[in-house]
Design a protein around this motif. Structure first.
Motif, mmCIF file in Angstrom:
data_model
loop_
_atom_site.group_PDB
_atom_site.id
_atom_site.type_symbol
_atom_site.label_atom_id
_atom_site.label_comp_id
_atom_site.label_asym_id
_atom_site.label_seq_id
_atom_site.Cartn_x
_atom_site.Cartn_y
_atom_site.Cartn_z
ATOM 1 N N GLU A 213 0.834 -1.205 0.000
ATOM 2 C CA GLU A 213 0.000 0.000 0.000
ATOM 3 C C GLU A 213 0.864 1.249 0.000
ATOM 4 N N ALA A 214 1.929 1.243 0.817
ATOM 5 C CA ALA A 214 2.830 2.396 0.853
ATOM 6 C C ALA A 214 3.533 2.576 -0.487
ATOM 7 N N ALA A 215 3.937 1.461 -1.110
ATOM 8 C CA ALA A 215 4.599 1.542 -2.414
ATOM 9 C C ALA A 215 3.643 2.061 -3.480
ATOM 10 N N SER A 216 2.364 1.642 -3.390
ATOM 11 C CA SER A 216 1.371 2.115 -4.356
ATOM 12 C C SER A 216 1.137 3.615 -4.219
ATOM 13 N N ILE A 217 1.119 4.089 -2.995
ATOM 14 C CA ILE A 217 0.932 5.533 -2.771
ATOM 15 C C ILE A 217 2.106 6.313 -3.347
ATOM 16 N N ASP A 218 3.296 5.744 -3.268
ATOM 17 C CA ASP A 218 4.489 6.406 -3.819
ATOM 18 C C ASP A 218 4.580 6.285 -5.329
ATOM 19 N N GLY A 219 3.598 5.614 -5.952
ATOM 20 C CA GLY A 219 3.571 5.511 -7.404
ATOM 21 C C GLY A 219 4.290 4.309 -7.976
ATOM 22 N N SER A 220 4.582 3.312 -7.152
ATOM 23 C CA SER A 220 5.277 2.124 -7.633
ATOM 24 C C SER A 220 4.333 1.241 -8.439
ATOM 25 N N TRP A 227 10.011 -6.545 -7.890
ATOM 26 C CA TRP A 227 11.469 -6.609 -7.828
ATOM 27 C C TRP A 227 12.033 -5.934 -6.586
ATOM 28 N N ARG A 228 11.382 -4.845 -6.136
ATOM 29 C CA ARG A 228 11.934 -4.072 -5.020
ATOM 30 C C ARG A 228 11.394 -4.512 -3.654
ATOM 31 N N THR A 230 8.799 -7.670 -3.171
ATOM 32 C CA THR A 230 8.470 -9.099 -3.031
ATOM 33 C C THR A 230 9.719 -9.976 -2.969
ATOM 34 N N LEU A 231 10.585 -9.872 -3.963
ATOM 35 C CA LEU A 231 11.760 -10.745 -3.996
ATOM 36 C C LEU A 231 12.704 -10.535 -2.809
ATOM 37 N N PRO A 232 13.029 -9.276 -2.438
ATOM 38 C CA PRO A 232 13.909 -9.117 -1.260
ATOM 39 C C PRO A 232 13.303 -9.676 0.025
ATOM 40 N N LEU A 233 11.996 -9.503 0.223
ATOM 41 C CA LEU A 233 11.370 -9.991 1.446
ATOM 42 C C LEU A 233 11.149 -11.507 1.418
ATOM 43 N N LEU A 234 11.233 -12.096 0.231
ATOM 44 C CA LEU A 234 11.085 -13.548 0.106
ATOM 45 C C LEU A 234 12.417 -14.284 0.253
ATOM 46 N N ARG A 235 13.508 -13.549 0.505
ATOM 47 C CA ARG A 235 14.823 -14.179 0.504
ATOM 48 C C ARG A 235 14.938 -15.368 1.460
ATOM 49 N N PRO A 236 14.465 -15.287 2.704
ATOM 50 C CA PRO A 236 14.598 -16.465 3.589
ATOM 51 C C PRO A 236 13.875 -17.694 3.064
ATOM 52 N N ILE A 237 12.637 -17.521 2.565
ATOM 53 C CA ILE A 237 11.881 -18.674 2.073
ATOM 54 C C ILE A 237 12.464 -19.166 0.751
#
Length: 318
Positions: A213-220, A227-228, A230-237
């Motif tokens: 939601e925060a990324a969407s508000i910033d226009g992402s 890429w910025r 989902t993938l970084p936060l999925l690194r452990p799994i």
């Protein structure tokens, strides 16, 4: 001399009573009894590990130092089997073939699994559809290999019949030297991608919605968020998934045994099948044990390198 009765507040009495109860509960033997109960619960798993994993592993290390054909007694020969492996061309061919399979299987399985997991999270809410993706994994490896072996048969397979109907040349999927390993990898990707997608999907559930939601508000955009965020936060799994899939890929056996049997011309003779041939077809159990030890060391090294490079113990989620 008169004695006067002393009245104690009710709260004091109750506090003293609770302290006496706590003293009764925390008697000296209680810790040992809890430890004994814990050991009782883990005893079946511990016994199973020692009997079916630890003992065979130690015995395998011992056999790797012997000349043993199962019919006689093992003869200790030191590291002669390992010296022989160093000059074994079939061993090095098996390593190359296995690495080719691992790369194909891991790359396509991981990419497809991540795509399916994201689609399940963003678009597909039906439990039935999500469960359908897992169905191929419920089929045994042997059955899946046989079905695809018939479907892709050069003479009577439905796939080649369709290719011939289109006026194109038939493809020797399992019989071609350059097609065998990619075909085996494709069959196993089809079977395991649902399970891998389920693991990735579970990891996606741990990412808070407010981050997107925060990324969407910033226009992402969706692509940039993938890429910025989902993938970084999925690194452990993803580290866990890669360790599981790479370890399993190095141990591929049943699909090869059912379809190509290491052919054509050793084009699909992977490490596990080579170990099987040396041990059970040729009776060289000492040499096969040495090959197994080499594979065991390779798997440990690959898993440690993966965990180190992927920083599996860290997360970008604050």
């Amino acid at each position: 001399m008169t004695s006067e009765s002393v009245e104690m507040p009710l709260g004091t009495v109750s506090t003293a009573g609770s302290q006496r109860l706590d003293l009764k509960k925390s008697k000296p033997g209680s810790g040992r009894s809890e430890l004994g109960m814990a050991l009782l619960f883990i005893a079946p798993a511990t016994i199973g590990f020692l009997v079916f994993y630890f003992y065979p592993t130690i015995r395998g290390f011992y056999f790797s130092l012997t000349r043993y054909n199962l019919l006689g007694t093992p003869h200790f020969i030191g590291f002669d089997n390992y010296v022989k492996i160093a000059s074994d061309k079939l061993f090095w061919n098996a390593i190359v073939v296995t690495l080719e399979y691992v790369v194909l299987n891991i790359v396509f399985q991981t990419i497809i699994a991540i795509g399916l997991a994201v689609l399940m999270q963003r678009l597909v809410k039906s439990t039935i559809i999500r469960g359908t993706i897992l169905l191929p994994f419920m089929i045994s490896n042997v059955i899946a290999a046989l079905v695809w072996f018939w479907l892709l048969d050069y003479q009577i397979g439905l796939v080649n019949s369709f290719i011939d109907w289109l006026g194109l040349d038939k493809i020797p999927f399992f019989g071609g030297e350059h097609w065998a390993i990619p075909t085996i990898a494709a069959v196993n990707v089809w079977r395991h991608m649902g399970y891998t997608a389920l693991l990735v999907f579970a990891g996606l559930q741990t990412i808070p919605a407010y981050v997107y939601e925060a990324a969407s508000i910033d226009g992402s955009t969706e692509w940039r968020s993938f890429w910025r965020i989902t993938l970084p936060l999925l690194r452990p799994i993803l580290a866990l998934v890669l360790v599981i899939t790479v370890t399993g890929s190095f141990q591929v056996f049943d699909t090869v045994a059912v379809t190509t049997k290491g052919g054509p011309v050793n084009a699909s003779r992977v490490m596990q099948y080579y170990i099987y041939q040396k041990g059970f077809a040729e009776g060289q159990f000492g040499y096969a044990s040495a090959l197994s030890v080499i594979l065991f060391i390779i798997l440990i090294a690959v898993a440690l390198v993966q965990l180190k490079l992927l920083n599996a113990g860290e997360s970008d989620l604050a």
